[in-house]
Design an enzyme around this catalytic site. Sequence first.
Site, PDB file in Angstrom:
ATOM      1  N   LYS A  21      36.364  28.834  46.956  1.00 50.87           N
ATOM      2  CA  LYS A  21      36.493  29.023  48.392  1.00 50.87           C
ATOM      3  C   LYS A  21      37.345  27.920  49.011  1.00 50.87           C
ATOM      4  O   LYS A  21      38.274  28.185  49.781  1.00 50.87           O
ATOM      5  CB  LYS A  21      35.089  29.032  49.017  1.00 50.87           C
ATOM      6  CG  LYS A  21      35.016  29.658  50.371  1.00 50.87           C
ATOM      7  CD  LYS A  21      33.574  29.640  50.896  1.00 50.87           C
ATOM      8  CE  LYS A  21      32.717  30.678  50.208  1.00 50.87           C
ATOM      9  NZ  LYS A  21      31.272  30.516  50.512  1.00 50.87           N
ATOM     10  N   ARG A  90      29.354  25.412  53.929  1.00 50.44           N
ATOM     11  CA  ARG A  90      29.447  26.557  53.012  1.00 50.44           C
ATOM     12  C   ARG A  90      29.558  26.095  51.570  1.00 50.44           C
ATOM     13  O   ARG A  90      30.354  25.236  51.252  1.00 50.44           O
ATOM     14  CB  ARG A  90      30.692  27.393  53.336  1.00 50.44           C
ATOM     15  CG  ARG A  90      30.919  27.605  54.809  1.00 50.44           C
ATOM     16  CD  ARG A  90      32.286  28.193  55.098  1.00 50.44           C
ATOM     17  NE  ARG A  90      32.471  29.517  54.534  1.00 50.44           N
ATOM     18  CZ  ARG A  90      33.617  30.187  54.607  1.00 50.44           C
ATOM     19  NH1 ARG A  90      34.670  29.618  55.188  1.00 50.44           N
ATOM     20  NH2 ARG A  90      33.719  31.383  54.077  1.00 50.44           N
ATOM     21  N   GLY A  99      26.381  35.663  47.095  1.00 48.95           N
ATOM     22  CA  GLY A  99      25.020  35.578  47.594  1.00 48.95           C
ATOM     23  C   GLY A  99      24.128  34.592  46.877  1.00 48.95           C
ATOM     24  O   GLY A  99      22.959  34.458  47.226  1.00 48.95           O
ATOM     25  N   MET A 101      24.518  31.269  46.537  1.00 53.95           N
ATOM     26  CA  MET A 101      24.408  29.934  47.091  1.00 53.95           C
ATOM     27  C   MET A 101      24.191  30.041  48.605  1.00 53.95           C
ATOM     28  O   MET A 101      24.282  31.108  49.173  1.00 53.95           O
ATOM     29  CB  MET A 101      25.687  29.161  46.796  1.00 53.95           C
ATOM     30  CG  MET A 101      26.110  29.253  45.350  1.00 53.95           C
ATOM     31  SD  MET A 101      25.088  28.266  44.261  1.00 53.95           S
ATOM     32  CE  MET A 101      25.754  26.686  44.646  1.00 53.95           C
ATOM     33  N   ARG A 334      40.087  35.499  48.181  1.00 52.72           N
ATOM     34  CA  ARG A 334      40.101  35.238  46.733  1.00 52.72           C
ATOM     35  C   ARG A 334      40.639  36.480  46.059  1.00 52.72           C
ATOM     36  O   ARG A 334      40.663  37.571  46.649  1.00 52.72           O
ATOM     37  CB  ARG A 334      38.704  34.915  46.229  1.00 52.72           C
ATOM     38  CG  ARG A 334      37.800  36.111  46.319  1.00 52.72           C
ATOM     39  CD  ARG A 334      36.351  35.756  46.115  1.00 52.72           C
ATOM     40  NE  ARG A 334      35.577  36.790  46.783  1.00 52.72           N
ATOM     41  CZ  ARG A 334      34.296  36.743  47.027  1.00 52.72           C
ATOM     42  NH1 ARG A 334      33.598  35.697  46.681  1.00 52.72           N
ATOM     43  NH2 ARG A 334      33.685  37.739  47.624  1.00 52.72           N
ATOM     44  N   HIS A 450      25.511  43.331  49.074  1.00 52.37           N
ATOM     45  CA  HIS A 450      25.080  42.576  47.901  1.00 52.37           C
ATOM     46  C   HIS A 450      24.962  43.490  46.684  1.00 52.37           C
ATOM     47  O   HIS A 450      25.474  43.186  45.603  1.00 52.37           O
ATOM     48  CB  HIS A 450      23.737  41.901  48.202  1.00 52.37           C
ATOM     49  CG  HIS A 450      23.167  41.146  47.046  1.00 52.37           C
ATOM     50  ND1 HIS A 450      22.260  41.690  46.171  1.00 52.37           N
ATOM     51  CD2 HIS A 450      23.413  39.891  46.601  1.00 52.37           C
ATOM     52  CE1 HIS A 450      21.957  40.792  45.256  1.00 52.37           C
ATOM     53  NE2 HIS A 450      22.636  39.688  45.491  1.00 52.37           N
ATOM     54  N   SER A 782      36.355  40.266   3.026  1.00 49.10           N
ATOM     55  CA  SER A 782      35.983  40.844   4.308  1.00 49.10           C
ATOM     56  C   SER A 782      34.738  40.110   4.774  1.00 49.10           C
ATOM     57  O   SER A 782      33.727  40.079   4.063  1.00 49.10           O
ATOM     58  CB  SER A 782      35.709  42.343   4.147  1.00 49.10           C
ATOM     59  OG  SER A 782      35.292  42.870   5.372  1.00 49.10           O
ATOM     60  N   CYS A 850      34.245  42.838   8.974  1.00 44.50           N
ATOM     61  CA  CYS A 850      33.680  44.178   9.154  1.00 44.50           C
ATOM     62  C   CYS A 850      32.300  44.132   9.796  1.00 44.50           C
ATOM     63  O   CYS A 850      31.599  45.115   9.842  1.00 44.50           O
ATOM     64  CB  CYS A 850      33.639  44.935   7.833  1.00 44.50           C
ATOM     65  SG  CYS A 850      32.591  44.137   6.614  1.00 44.50           S
ATOM     66  N   TYR A 870      42.935  41.661   9.791  1.00 43.12           N
ATOM     67  CA  TYR A 870      42.446  42.820  10.545  1.00 43.12           C
ATOM     68  C   TYR A 870      40.993  42.638  10.966  1.00 43.12           C
ATOM     69  O   TYR A 870      40.280  41.787  10.427  1.00 43.12           O
ATOM     70  CB  TYR A 870      42.582  44.109   9.714  1.00 43.12           C
ATOM     71  CG  TYR A 870      41.669  44.175   8.507  1.00 43.12           C
ATOM     72  CD1 TYR A 870      40.367  44.665   8.623  1.00 43.12           C
ATOM     73  CD2 TYR A 870      42.094  43.741   7.267  1.00 43.12           C
ATOM     74  CE1 TYR A 870      39.528  44.711   7.527  1.00 43.12           C
ATOM     75  CE2 TYR A 870      41.269  43.795   6.159  1.00 43.12           C
ATOM     76  CZ  TYR A 870      39.978  44.276   6.294  1.00 43.12           C
ATOM     77  OH  TYR A 870      39.132  44.324   5.218  1.00 43.12           O
TER      78      TYR A 870
HETATM   79  P1  ADP Z   1      29.403  33.589  51.016  1.00 41.74           P
HETATM   80  O1  ADP Z   1      30.001  32.803  49.913  1.00 41.74           O
HETATM   81  O2  ADP Z   1      28.002  33.998  50.767  1.00 41.74           O
HETATM   82  O3  ADP Z   1      30.313  34.689  51.459  1.00 41.74           O
HETATM   83  P2  ADP Z   1      30.376  32.067  53.247  1.00 41.74           P
HETATM   84  O4  ADP Z   1      30.441  30.596  53.143  1.00 41.74           O
HETATM   85  O5  ADP Z   1      31.642  32.781  53.038  1.00 41.74           O
HETATM   86  O6  ADP Z   1      29.268  32.576  52.239  1.00 41.74           O
HETATM   87  O7  ADP Z   1      29.770  32.365  54.665  1.00 41.74           O
HETATM   88  C1  ADP Z   1      28.883  33.374  54.998  1.00 41.74           C
HETATM   89  C2  ADP Z   1      29.408  34.148  56.188  1.00 41.74           C
HETATM   90  O8  ADP Z   1      29.640  33.314  57.300  1.00 41.74           O
HETATM   91  C3  ADP Z   1      30.710  34.836  55.921  1.00 41.74           C
HETATM   92  O9  ADP Z   1      30.694  36.101  56.521  1.00 41.74           O
HETATM   93  C4  ADP Z   1      31.722  33.946  56.556  1.00 41.74           C
HETATM   94  O10 ADP Z   1      32.858  34.665  56.951  1.00 41.74           O
HETATM   95  C5  ADP Z   1      30.959  33.410  57.756  1.00 41.74           C
HETATM   96  N1  ADP Z   1      31.449  32.089  58.137  1.00 41.74           N
HETATM   97  C6  ADP Z   1      31.500  31.010  57.348  1.00 41.74           C
HETATM   98  N2  ADP Z   1      32.034  29.961  57.999  1.00 41.74           N
HETATM   99  C7  ADP Z   1      32.342  30.386  59.238  1.00 41.74           C
HETATM  100  C8  ADP Z   1      32.933  29.766  60.360  1.00 41.74           C
HETATM  101  N3  ADP Z   1      33.331  28.502  60.342  1.00 41.74           N
HETATM  102  N4  ADP Z   1      33.089  30.505  61.468  1.00 41.74           N
HETATM  103  C9  ADP Z   1      32.679  31.790  61.491  1.00 41.74           C
HETATM  104  N5  ADP Z   1      32.117  32.429  60.482  1.00 41.74           N
HETATM  105  C10 ADP Z   1      31.943  31.737  59.329  1.00 41.74           C
HETATM  106 MG    MG Z   2      32.101  34.511  51.928  1.00 40.26          MG
END
Ligand code: ADP
Ligand code: MG
Length: 890
Positions: A21, A90, A99, A101, A334, A450, A782, A850, A870
């Site tokens: 991220k 984050r 989901g 972390m 990503r 999720h 083999s 094999c 092979y």
């Molecule tokens: P995950 O890895 O579970 O997607 P994120 O870190 O991306 O967690 O954040 C969870 C949610 O919060 C996402 O929808 C993200 O877009 C939103 N979010 C994260 N940081 C900000 C921010 N600075 N302003 C607005 N929304 C945010």
């Molecule tokens: Mg996210």
Amino acid sequence: QKFVYSFTEGNKDLKDLLGGKGANLAEMTNLGLPVPPGFTITTEACKVFLETGSEPASLHKEISEHLDSLEQQMGKRLGQPDNPLLVSVRSGAKFSMPGMMDTVLNIGLSDASVAGLAAQSGNERFAWDSYRRLVQMFGKTVLGVEGELFEEALEGVKQAKGSTNDLDLTTEDLKALVETFKAIVLRETDREFPQDPREQMDLAIHAVFHSWNGDRARLYRRQERIPNDLGTAVNICSMVFGNLGEDSGTGVAFTRDPSTGAVGVYGDYLSNAQGEDVVAGIRNTLPLAELEQLDKKSYDELMAIMHKLELHYRDLCDIEFTIERGKLWMLQTRVGKRTAAAAFRIAVQLVDQGLIDLDEALQRVTGGQLAQLMFPRFAADETAKRVAWGIAASPGAAVGKVVFDSYTAVKWSRSGEKVILVRRETNPDDLDGMIAAEGILTSRGGKTSHAAVVARGMGKTCVCGAEELEVDTKRRRFTTGDGQVVEEGDLVSIDGSTGKVYLGEVPVVPSPVVEYFEGTLHAGADVQGGLVQSVHRLMAHADVRRRLAVRANADNAEDANRARRYGAQGIGLCRTEHMFLGEERRREVEHLILADNDKDREQALSALLPLQKGDFVELFQSMDGLPVTVRLLDPPLHEFLPDITELSVRVALAEARKDPNENDLRLLQAVHRLHEQNPMLGLRGVRLGLVIPGLFGMQVRAIAEAAAERKLAGGDPRPEVMIPLVGTVQELELVRDECERVLAEVAKSTGVKLDIKLGTMIELPRAAVTAGQIAEAAEFFSFGTNDLTQTVWGFSRDDVEASFFTAYLEKGIFGVSPFETIDRDGVGSLVKHAVVAGRATRPDLKLGVCGEHGGDPESVHFFHEVGLDYVSCSPFRIPVARLEAGRAAL
Ligand code: ADP
Ligand code: MG
Ligand code: MG
């Protein structure tokens, strides 16, 4: 050591340090895209924290410096009462762990600053909604309060108002909720919700660090084979607000359809919402295309950015964005996860667009994905009753009994039941059950929920958002749109490629990719928007690139023919034991085992000879022009005799009737005589050939005569004779003498000149260690990696997989069973040694494998690396092995 990087300092190649991220936020920032400013704390800091229990000494100060400059840039201070800067904290590891972390939004709000936020935004309701979210998220993820306590309180307020929509909550409701939430925090944790913004931030950072070692995260890593010691980075990102009103909102999008690969606009948008609201399924989202009507300017900008990202990453990207009062902000991107079909299609599309070459396209698809495309799918069955039509989230055809919780899913699947996990929506706590289930069905959430994301990652069939279903987890049942009740244990069939849900069991048909390999579907056929064509092109390229040949494990003409259609270049393992089964043959084998003189034994052998020969003639015909490695008899003899208990009962009953059966009595004696404590380490393989005179000779004669017959008929048979379970070169020399004698006899009697190679399996540690000597008597090796794994580890495969392997997997001793993927360090280094030693003795020694590992993607790469000629695997795995052998050669 530098532990903190501003978004302007990083780039996409720093994933080890900044996490996926953080690295991509930096990349977008440097591309000039609108990313809210912020900084990233490195995975190194996390590692120190987890090892020592506290932050690295310099971290606090470094964060302060970065926070200072962020505050200067934004013109407000974190939590400043009259105009607060708010941030999100984050998590973000190297590999995306959906989901798994924790992320906390709105850090910096407090009793004091909530008023400032209200005044600045001119929107009091928004300020209190944000504060309410902070206390809830912080309470749950940082302070460890049971999330349900907050949700119940929230539900309570909604119910009291007779509404299900969180937008109906007024400022007063939200203010009251904040008080309730704070009281919950105090009650549950014995401490006040922290009012100091920096304390909030530090606690949240520590919580993210800790979450790396949470149970769910560990389980996910084991599943996905992600190492445990990478640590997570933490991103501090200034907040932008999608919950400021109808001109604001938040969404997720893909640059192409992640389930089919089709080009177009894919995503979900939710106005007046924050962060997780989109994926949590609290309200129904809009298809992204409808954003064009709501906010054309943001929509157009988003499209342009998505285009730019795709060209930049040269791949499908997924993104998170937020619109704050008509201004677009990018929050994440990503290279996106995709289904197997999409992976093949997109790789080939990008080749056609000139963005990547065929080598790179080949690198972007995997044997595992190809295997998924070969799964059968549902027949178009008119009689099947469709009860719902949800979102096709992850393809495949799954049939199973309905269960409503993870615990039952795991329990039932352990006892051999196939289950479908049905939930309103899933969350990380459902992971065990999702792994255990054949498929996942939810009534809420879209393609980015999720359930959908995790199922796609695991290659599990998933239908989500089947809204006509009313799921009642407590009473363990769901109700369909037309009022039918489906109870726990009832059978359902779900189609992850169409989203359709049926009651009962729907029959399945082969996939178009299998039909293509079978030759019943033309490569040019337009199935699923060119899926078959994409597979065809990438398979062809893999064949161009690969150095490893691919052979099949096949014992009969039917399997051999299929193997050829799938691209096999010969048979690497033809087991002869199946040729000793069947009523007539078994009787002769019994005679052979019971024989106590040469005459009886020879009689039994000559009865078996023509039967064996017939099998080989057919096999050599199917594999005409290609090598066929025939393994002489391997299993312990008792496998050909009646079961000891059954036989004892039969003998006892006969005796009671005073009518003893002479043959049964002799059989019973033989069974007792041949009984072994450890049959797998007993009288089998080459040992049989050496103690039962004439047995191997008969088999070799059958092979040679069959080959001669095929030659006389104008064919091109290419048999090779393989001796199993050799431990020392002396064994092989003795067998070799006998073989050569027999081959000379057959050549003389048929007048056909035969060139039949003799080789051995390497499946005992001693054979691997003394491979240099063994190669003196063997023209090929083999590697029998199944037995080699058993004997190197001292495991009995049939026993241990059920008894302690799950415990070993859970404890992380294995990432994956060594019977599935070759154990490089142990078994693998013996293989490597044998390759080098064998070739030193005999430079033109042919080398293959094999064991079942021959069709396992990761193992194929290993066999390529150590220089085998092979791999041989079951016919259905051949395309996978071809593809992976091609990828290994890149
Ligand atoms: P995950 O890895 O579970 O997607 P994120 O870190 O991306 O967690 O954040 C969870 C949610 O919060 C996402 O929808 C993200 O877009 C939103 N979010 C994260 N940081 C900000 C921010 N600075 N302003 C607005 N929304 C945010
Ligand atoms: Mg996210
Ligand atoms: Mg073996």
